[in-house]
Design an enzyme around this catalytic site. Structure first.
Site, short mmCIF file in Angstrom:
data_model
loop_
_atom_site.label_atom_id
_atom_site.label_comp_id
_atom_site.label_asym_id
_atom_site.label_seq_id
_atom_site.Cartn_x
_atom_site.Cartn_y
_atom_site.Cartn_z
N HIS A 42 -67.11 -126.57 40.57
CA HIS A 42 -66.80 -126.08 41.93
C HIS A 42 -65.17 -126.03 41.94
O HIS A 42 -64.52 -126.72 41.06
CB HIS A 42 -67.43 -126.73 43.09
CG HIS A 42 -66.93 -128.20 42.93
ND1 HIS A 42 -67.62 -129.23 42.28
CD2 HIS A 42 -65.74 -128.79 43.64
CE1 HIS A 42 -66.97 -130.45 42.60
NE2 HIS A 42 -65.85 -130.16 43.13
N HIS A 127 -58.13 -125.57 40.67
CA HIS A 127 -58.81 -126.05 39.22
C HIS A 127 -60.32 -126.52 39.49
O HIS A 127 -60.82 -126.71 40.58
CB HIS A 127 -58.11 -127.13 38.73
CG HIS A 127 -58.36 -128.48 39.71
ND1 HIS A 127 -57.82 -128.55 40.99
CD2 HIS A 127 -58.98 -129.45 39.51
CE1 HIS A 127 -57.81 -129.83 41.49
NE2 HIS A 127 -59.07 -130.18 40.77
#
Length: 190
Positions: A42, A127
């Site tokens: 995620h 990220h």
């Protein structure tokens, strides 16, 4: 509950990343890293930590409002990098990063306005963590290998509130378990 707001990649993008991770795991020293699994992939937008149950309804209401004020946007995985001298290896993002950053700012503001102790504000860095290490590790070969990685582009259409269940067994390599406790469509995706 230990909570965070996130954007989740769709299954087809997760499959592409899984193939890339399989390739990275063949590099020397890969066994020394703790690789994250597909269920945990995620983009964290805002980390709330332990949230008192009494604050969850207002946090949810504010996140729903943040989602409704944010239009769907294009996103892809591209390249990679590291944090903390190799303690975290990640895949990067490409696409409408301004929209992603704005959604991150809105989810952080939602937490603050709901009374969640957000700590110090940090500039958002998109990220998706793919591996961790307890110690400083030279992950430059992995970052180099990720340089040319690019997934298919998808349209982000929802915001998720995710509960993080930390490992309890003490088993080496056990990963946190993540469960979306709420999802809201972005603006025009309604």
């Amino acid at each position: 509950m230990r909570l965070f707001a996130a954007v989740m990649p769709p299954d087809e993008v997760a499959r592409e990343l899984a193939a890339e991770i399989d390739r990275l795991r063949t590099l020397p020293g890969a066994d020394g890293l703790r690789w994250t699994g597909r269920p945990g992939w995620h983009f964290t937008l805002a980390f709330y930590g332990e949230v008192d149950d009494a604050l969850v309804p207002e946090l949810s209401e504010r996140l729903e409002r943040a989602a409704s004020r944010s239009e769907p946007f294009a996103l892809a995985l591209r390249g990679g990098g590291q944090f903390g001298r190799g303690r975290a290896l990640w895949a990067g993002a490409d696409g409408d990063l301004d929209a992603l950053r704005l959604l991150a700012e809105r989810t952080e503001a939602a937490g603050r306005k709901a009374g969640v102790d957000m700590g110090e504000h940090r500039r958002y860095k998109a990220h998706l963590t793919v591996a961790r290490s307890r110690d400083a590790t030279d992950v430059r070969p992995y970052v180099t290998a990720l340089r040319d990685f690019a997934s298919a582009t998808w349209t982000v259409t929802e915001l998720a509130l995710v509960r993080s269940n930390l490992p309890r067994s003490g088993q080496p390599g056990e990963q946190p378990r993540y469960e979306a406790v709420a999802r809201w469509p972005l603006g025009a995706a309604r």
